[in-house]
Every structure is written in C-alpha cells, then in structure tokens.
Motif scaffolding. Structure first.
Motif, PDB file in Angstrom:
ATOM      1  N   LEU A 124     -38.896  -8.160 -32.179  1.00  0.00           N
ATOM      2  CA  LEU A 124     -39.383  -8.411 -30.818  1.00  0.00           C
ATOM      3  C   LEU A 124     -40.897  -8.308 -30.764  1.00  0.00           C
ATOM      4  N   VAL A 125     -41.456  -7.348 -31.485  1.00  0.00           N
ATOM      5  CA  VAL A 125     -42.917  -7.186 -31.510  1.00  0.00           C
ATOM      6  C   VAL A 125     -43.575  -8.416 -32.122  1.00  0.00           C
ATOM      7  N   VAL A 126     -42.969  -8.951 -33.188  1.00  0.00           N
ATOM      8  CA  VAL A 126     -43.525 -10.139 -33.841  1.00  0.00           C
ATOM      9  C   VAL A 126     -43.550 -11.320 -32.872  1.00  0.00           C
ATOM     10  N   LEU A 127     -42.478 -11.503 -32.106  1.00  0.00           N
ATOM     11  CA  LEU A 127     -42.422 -12.614 -31.163  1.00  0.00           C
ATOM     12  C   LEU A 127     -43.361 -12.414 -29.980  1.00  0.00           C
ATOM     13  N   LEU A 128     -43.686 -11.165 -29.672  1.00  0.00           N
ATOM     14  CA  LEU A 128     -44.598 -10.891 -28.552  1.00  0.00           C
ATOM     15  C   LEU A 128     -46.067 -10.972 -28.945  1.00  0.00           C
ATOM     16  N   LEU A 129     -46.346 -11.005 -30.246  1.00  0.00           N
ATOM     17  CA  LEU A 129     -47.740 -11.017 -30.693  1.00  0.00           C
ATOM     18  C   LEU A 129     -48.551 -12.177 -30.113  1.00  0.00           C
ATOM     19  N   THR A 149     -46.956 -19.509 -29.444  1.00  0.00           N
ATOM     20  CA  THR A 149     -48.408 -19.523 -29.286  1.00  0.00           C
ATOM     21  C   THR A 149     -48.847 -20.701 -28.419  1.00  0.00           C
ATOM     22  N   ILE A 150     -48.294 -21.881 -28.695  1.00  0.00           N
ATOM     23  CA  ILE A 150     -48.642 -23.062 -27.906  1.00  0.00           C
ATOM     24  C   ILE A 150     -48.177 -22.900 -26.459  1.00  0.00           C
ATOM     25  N   ALA A 151     -46.947 -22.403 -26.266  1.00  0.00           N
ATOM     26  CA  ALA A 151     -46.416 -22.229 -24.911  1.00  0.00           C
ATOM     27  C   ALA A 151     -47.234 -21.205 -24.128  1.00  0.00           C
ATOM     28  N   ALA A 167     -40.595 -18.762 -20.978  1.00  0.00           N
ATOM     29  CA  ALA A 167     -39.424 -17.886 -21.035  1.00  0.00           C
ATOM     30  C   ALA A 167     -38.285 -18.530 -21.822  1.00  0.00           C
ATOM     31  N   GLY A 168     -38.098 -19.839 -21.633  1.00  0.00           N
ATOM     32  CA  GLY A 168     -37.044 -20.535 -22.370  1.00  0.00           C
ATOM     33  C   GLY A 168     -37.308 -20.561 -23.859  1.00  0.00           C
ATOM     34  N   VAL A 169     -38.558 -20.795 -24.244  1.00  0.00           N
ATOM     35  CA  VAL A 169     -38.914 -20.801 -25.666  1.00  0.00           C
ATOM     36  C   VAL A 169     -38.696 -19.420 -26.272  1.00  0.00           C
ATOM     37  N   PHE A 170     -39.079 -18.384 -25.522  1.00  0.00           N
ATOM     38  CA  PHE A 170     -38.935 -17.020 -26.034  1.00  0.00           C
ATOM     39  C   PHE A 170     -37.463 -16.659 -26.234  1.00  0.00           C
ATOM     40  N   VAL A 171     -36.630 -16.944 -25.238  1.00  0.00           N
ATOM     41  CA  VAL A 171     -35.204 -16.617 -25.330  1.00  0.00           C
ATOM     42  C   VAL A 171     -34.545 -17.436 -26.444  1.00  0.00           C
ATOM     43  N   SER A 172     -34.896 -18.715 -26.534  1.00  0.00           N
ATOM     44  CA  SER A 172     -34.320 -19.557 -27.586  1.00  0.00           C
ATOM     45  C   SER A 172     -34.738 -19.069 -28.970  1.00  0.00           C
TER      46      SER A 172
END
Length: 325
Positions: free
Chosen positions: A40-45, A252-254, A285-290
């Motif tokens: 989760l931390v990696v995706l939040l970076l 990053t782009i989103a 939010a959709g990109v993150f959840v996906s």
C-alpha cells in the motif's frame, strides 16, 4: 510399489495462476498480504507530496543544531520506535494468520491436491503453526533490517550534512539518494533472497514441521533443487514487478492530472461546480483500486506458487493414496 507421476514445474505454475480465480477468497487474502507487506505504501508513493528542504528544517525546529540532533529529538525517535515496533508485531501476527488461511484454502481444493501431490493435511495444532510462522516472519524482518543497517546509517549522516551544508541546488532527496546507491543496491539485492528463502521455510512450517526442521529442510531442498528454487523465485518476483511498476506509472500520471485539475480551482465552490476535478478524482480512485486488486491477485498467485512448486517430500503412504486416486 508404483507412485503417481509428479507434474512438471510449468504445470504447477499454471495451477498456482488459476488458484485465485477458482477460489476468490485467496485473492482477498493476497490483497491483505500485499497491503500488510508494504504494498500500500508503494502505491501511495506517487500521491504523497514530500516536504522540501526548507519545510524539513522548519519541522525539525530547535531539534537540530550545529552539534547534531537534540536529546528531545532522540527521545521522540525512541517513542516512535516503540510504537512502530508494536504495530509491526501486530502486522506480523496478521501475516501469519493469512499464510495459514491461504494454505488451508489451497488444501480444500481436492483437484489441486491430487494433481500436485501436495500433502495438504493440516497439522494437529493450528495455533502452533501460527506461532511458528510468527517466529519465522520476525526472523525474516530482522534479516532485512540487518541488511538495511548500512543504508540507514548512511541516510542519517548524509541527510544531516545536506540539511546543514547543501552540496548543490538539487532537491534534497535527489542529493541524498545519489550518495547511497551502494547501500541501497545491497538492500534491493538482499530483499528477494531473504524473501524467497523465507517463503520456502514458511511452506515447510505449513506442512506441520517445527521451526528447526523447517529451516534445515528448506535449505536442503534448495540445495537439492537449486534450479527449481531459482525459477520459482524469478517468476514470483517478475510477476510482482510486472504489475507494480506499470501500476506505479499509471498512478503517477493520474495523480498529476488530478493535482493539476484541483490547482486550477480557487475555492471549494469552484471544485463543486467544475466537472473536471470530480472526473479526474474518480479516475484516480478507480486506478488505485484497480491497481490494488491486480497486485492482490499477483500476491495470491505468489503464495500459491511457492506452495505448489516447492520440492516437498512425498511419503510412501501419500504416494499410495495419490496412485489410488
């Protein structure tokens, strides 16, 4: 006595890949495992905005002087260390429970049990398995922390020097990172090695072995089948990188699009009246959840992969049962 033929390694990889699809609960457990292991931390970076050098200096305030950090700063670090240690213990225990739950669900698949010849009969004391897994998870973390000691020492000293005496006008994170390439590379090299060995030991524990027997048995199995072990580790880490890296890039782009859309607004009323900020926020939010769902699937695949491809011993009685089936 004739034993049933053992399926090939590629076939076992296919079983591991379809396991989260056949049992969606494995997918959920894999997602939880990915989150608790730091995914989760990696995706939040990409979304986290790091403070600038000036902001870091302001946050430190009077805790930083020409002679170093103040005693109050180190006391705060000690308190934070105690709290974080407690949280880590909770996470490790949760990971142990997830490992056991994932293994039990794999064991509940009769087709997988027959085709892989994996002795999935659970140990008599499930609580002992969780405790042993907690010990191994703790030892794995300690090994990773020891590998990170040179990096932590270098980061502390270099960051302190860069705050007091900047070496260039580049962002402080770029300056610090450029000076710790060696220790960072060592940690990145140690991570897959320690994780892969730990995965082999964990699978022995899940088969009902003691900690000592699991460690010695896993090392023996690795030495007997080094190519199989390396192939499994390579597939596991390549699969993880194949989803984490693209997900990180898309996030990053989103995030950049979302940030730019919100910066163009001047008030809350503008945010509510304009459609663009809402659209890009929903897309983010959709990109993150996906991305989290895909990474969770790969985490479940990795768990199943280590379970079904391990060179586990097949006892005579188990071989007879497999042949009869």
């Amino acid at each position: 006595m004739r034993t049933a033929p053992t399926p090939g390694w590629r076939s076992l990889v296919g079983h591991a890949l379809t396991a989260p699809i056949d049992q969606p609960s494995l997918w959920l457990l894999g997602t939880l495992s990915f989150i608790l292991r730091g995914g989760l931390v990696v995706l939040l970076l990409p979304i986290i905005v790091l403070p600038t050098q000036v902001e870091v200096r302001l946050m430190l305030g009077g805790n930083l002087g020409s002679s170093g950090f103040s005693p109050a700063f180190w006391a705060s670090v000690g308190a934070a260390t105690i709290v974080s240690t407690g949280l880590v213990m909770v996470v490790l225990y949760a990971l142990a429970r997830i490992e056991v739950a994932s293994f039990e669900r794999l064991a509940s698949d009769p087709d997988l049990e027959i085709e892989t010849l994996l002795d999935t009969r659970p140990a008599a004391d499930a609580g002992a398995r969780v405790r042993n897994l907690f010990v191994v998870e703790s030892l794995t973390l300690i090994a990773l922390l020891l590998a990170a000691v040179p990096l932590a020492a270098a980061l502390g000293q270099i960051a302190y020097n860069e705050i007091l005496r900047p070496t260039s006008t580049a962002p402080i994170y770029d300056r610090v990172l450029g000076q710790v390439i060696g220790p960072l590379a060592f940690v990145l090299l140690a991570l897959p090695i320690v994780d892969s060995i730990s995965a082999a030991v964990v699978r022995r524990l899940l088969m009902g072995r003691s900690v000592g027997s699991a460690v010695s048995g896993a090392i023996g199995a690795i030495l007997r089948s080094p190519v199989r072990f390396l192939a499994t580790a390579l597939v596991a880490w390549l699969a993880l990188g194949a989803v984490v890296v693209p997900t990180y890039g898309v996030l990053t782009i989103a995030w950049q699009a979302t940030r730019a859309a919100f910066l163009r607004t001047t008030s809350i009323a503008d945010m509510l009246s304009a459609i663009a900020p809402v659209v890009v926020a929903v897309l983010l939010a959709g990109v993150f959840v996906s991305g989290l769902a895909v990474c969770g699937f790969v985490a479940a695949f990795r768990n199943a992969l280590w379970t079904v491809t391990g060179p586990w011993p097949l006892g005579p009685s188990r071989a007879v049962d497999a042949e009869r089936r």
